[in-house]
Design a protein around this motif. Sequence first.
Motif, PDB file in Angstrom:
ATOM      1  N   GLN A 422      78.790  72.180   5.783  1.00  0.00           N
ATOM      2  CA  GLN A 422      78.491  71.486   4.527  1.00  0.00           C
ATOM      3  C   GLN A 422      77.560  72.326   3.652  1.00  0.00           C
ATOM      4  OE1 GLN A 422      76.912  67.667   5.654  1.00  0.00           O
ATOM      5  NE2 GLN A 422      78.930  66.730   5.910  1.00  0.00           N
ATOM      6  N   ARG A 423      76.541  72.900   4.285  1.00  0.00           N
ATOM      7  CA  ARG A 423      75.600  73.740   3.530  1.00  0.00           C
ATOM      8  C   ARG A 423      76.315  74.966   2.952  1.00  0.00           C
ATOM      9  NH1 ARG A 423      71.947  72.308   7.801  1.00  0.00           N
ATOM     10  NH2 ARG A 423      72.495  74.214   8.925  1.00  0.00           N
ATOM     11  N   GLN A 424      77.156  75.593   3.772  1.00  0.00           N
ATOM     12  CA  GLN A 424      77.897  76.769   3.292  1.00  0.00           C
ATOM     13  C   GLN A 424      78.821  76.401   2.130  1.00  0.00           C
ATOM     14  OE1 GLN A 424      79.939  78.903   6.415  1.00  0.00           O
ATOM     15  NE2 GLN A 424      78.187  78.823   7.800  1.00  0.00           N
ATOM     16  N   ALA A 425      79.483  75.261   2.251  1.00  0.00           N
ATOM     17  CA  ALA A 425      80.400  74.832   1.194  1.00  0.00           C
ATOM     18  C   ALA A 425      79.651  74.546  -0.093  1.00  0.00           C
ATOM     19  CB  ALA A 425      81.178  73.604   1.652  1.00  0.00           C
ATOM     20  N   LEU A 426      78.519  73.844  -0.007  1.00  0.00           N
ATOM     21  CA  LEU A 426      77.726  73.547  -1.201  1.00  0.00           C
ATOM     22  C   LEU A 426      77.214  74.822  -1.854  1.00  0.00           C
ATOM     23  CD1 LEU A 426      75.685  70.370  -0.204  1.00  0.00           C
ATOM     24  CD2 LEU A 426      77.202  70.625  -2.183  1.00  0.00           C
ATOM     25  N   LYS A 427      76.813  75.778  -1.044  1.00  0.00           N
ATOM     26  CA  LYS A 427      76.329  77.050  -1.580  1.00  0.00           C
ATOM     27  C   LYS A 427      77.442  77.762  -2.348  1.00  0.00           C
ATOM     28  CE  LYS A 427      73.877  81.263  -0.128  1.00  0.00           C
ATOM     29  NZ  LYS A 427      74.804  82.277  -0.624  1.00  0.00           N
TER      30      LYS A 427
END
Length: 614
Positions: A422-427
Amino acid sequence: MLKQIRLLAGITFSITMLGMVAAMADETEWRYGDALFGELKYGPDFEHYEHANPDAPKGGDLKRTAFGGYDSFNPFIVRGRAPVQLNYFGGLLYDTLMEQSRDQAGASYGLVADAFRKADDSSWAVYRIHPDAKWHDGEPIKPEDVIWSMEVLRENYPLWSQYFQNVESAEKTGDREITFRFDQKGNRELPHILGDLVVLPKHWWTGTDANGKQRDISQPTTEPPLGSGPYKIGDFQLGKYITYERVQDYWAKDIPVRKGRYNFDSIRYTYFLNENAMWEAFKKGEIADYWVETDEQRWVNEYTFRGITEGKVEKLVLPIERGQAYQGFFINSRKEKFKDVRVRKALSLLLDFETLNRNLFFDLKTRTDSFFEGGELESQGIPEGRELEILKEYSDQLPEELYTEPFEVPDYSDPSATRQYQRQALKLMQEAGFTFNNRKLVSPQGEPLTIEFISASQESERYINVYMKALRRIGIDTSLRILDTAQFKSRVDSFDFDMVSLRTIQSASPGNEQREYWSSSAADRPGSRNYAGIKDPLIDELVERVILAPDREELLALTHALDRILKWRHYAVPQWHVPEVWFAKWKHIQVPLPQPGYVGIDTLSLWIDHKAAN
């Protein structure tokens, strides 16, 4: 004299009158079949496929179910829906020049054409029509039919226009011969794939119907067409059911690729709008004689009905020994919101296959991670050797990571993986210019990011809903629209979707068909299979290099490079596959074993033995 037919594209198809046989026709020897790589499995005197039983009894009425409906008997245009077993490769009604082997990749044997020959530089090919080839009305199949078929198929169906793009001319060069010339040399596949040409009856399609109305191959039709294949259309109710009747005097019944196959006197398909209703029909045994299972939950838990407990229904697991079909959520990159590769990568990161496999698929699925899944065509690890040399030619257009890191799909085996991805996708979304506003992802233009999935299958809801829930967690507004098969086909053909789950099947010897999947010329042509709308000069160039690969080694290296670039461009979110066929049948249906691993099962090699049911 020479009579010429001019096509819209400016290509000339010619009919050379008797006595004007092209000199090129004597340059090579006739071949009974062809293999794109390696040797043919069967010699010139072969009698039937190994898996086919030449003594299989003819007779009986096979009952099948089909999903959706149909509204036309013309499968050679984008408009309309043709019935099952009547498709752009001919189906049960039409024969092709050659038949693709059922048990060997990249191999074909004579059908309408009993032989062919080709130039050493693949600049031309000559096909010779079998002397017994005829239409169901008794008329012989002629070179004029072949030439006309090439013309109208290229004009009216996107696949064929790409497939035969490099055919420059077709000439009648004898009573039974057609010579094809090509606008390029070195395309080893082109002389071979001409054998896939569906041969249509010119005299029927250019004639008039019972009411005196002119027929038109460019339009849908509800008049059962004249064919040449093992079956003809019998009783039907448009959209409800269709019955194919075996042609008793079928001209090719004793040809090796037909012997021991097409054994049923009739094949009847009854249409349903719901897959569960189709399943119930099979369980009763009155409307469906066998069932190819695609639902792992049913396969594990629901084979407890009376037919199973009484021993009247049998389950078979048949291995598939070839590359797998690619199934994925194709992302419509024609739309502005999906043009940035970082957005598409973010979407790919959020598919939790491991949880889906555990909770919905009983751990029976295998994750797909290649557009050429399985076998030697798939790119793996870090590029090396000839593939690396090819990729270095495009280093200014490719990310550095492609050269130093293997392509990997997300792995959700670790409980902490969800937050990590999720963090990677948001970034990635933020790098692409999206902002997080009021728990919604908003584009640089101030518009919330929305994604609509479309499907024709109610059963797909269970896994699409899980994926949509993951997308909502990072602020993407998602929805799913279930359509009937006519609406679904229309929207896919016109590329009216955001994301859609589709399957593509690759040849064991990639060639001209790659234009249809990936080329810029196919991206905006209605009905093409470039679902993602790819328009990339780099990929266009690689596709042409694949087509002109001089040998198998170069073909593999180029295909690996193409596959790797497609994966790193994230044009689709890869899903899963099952490397075997789950097959259930009532006992009167006989299956010759072993079945060919290349196709998993050849259902046209089955037959009926009612005594076996007792």
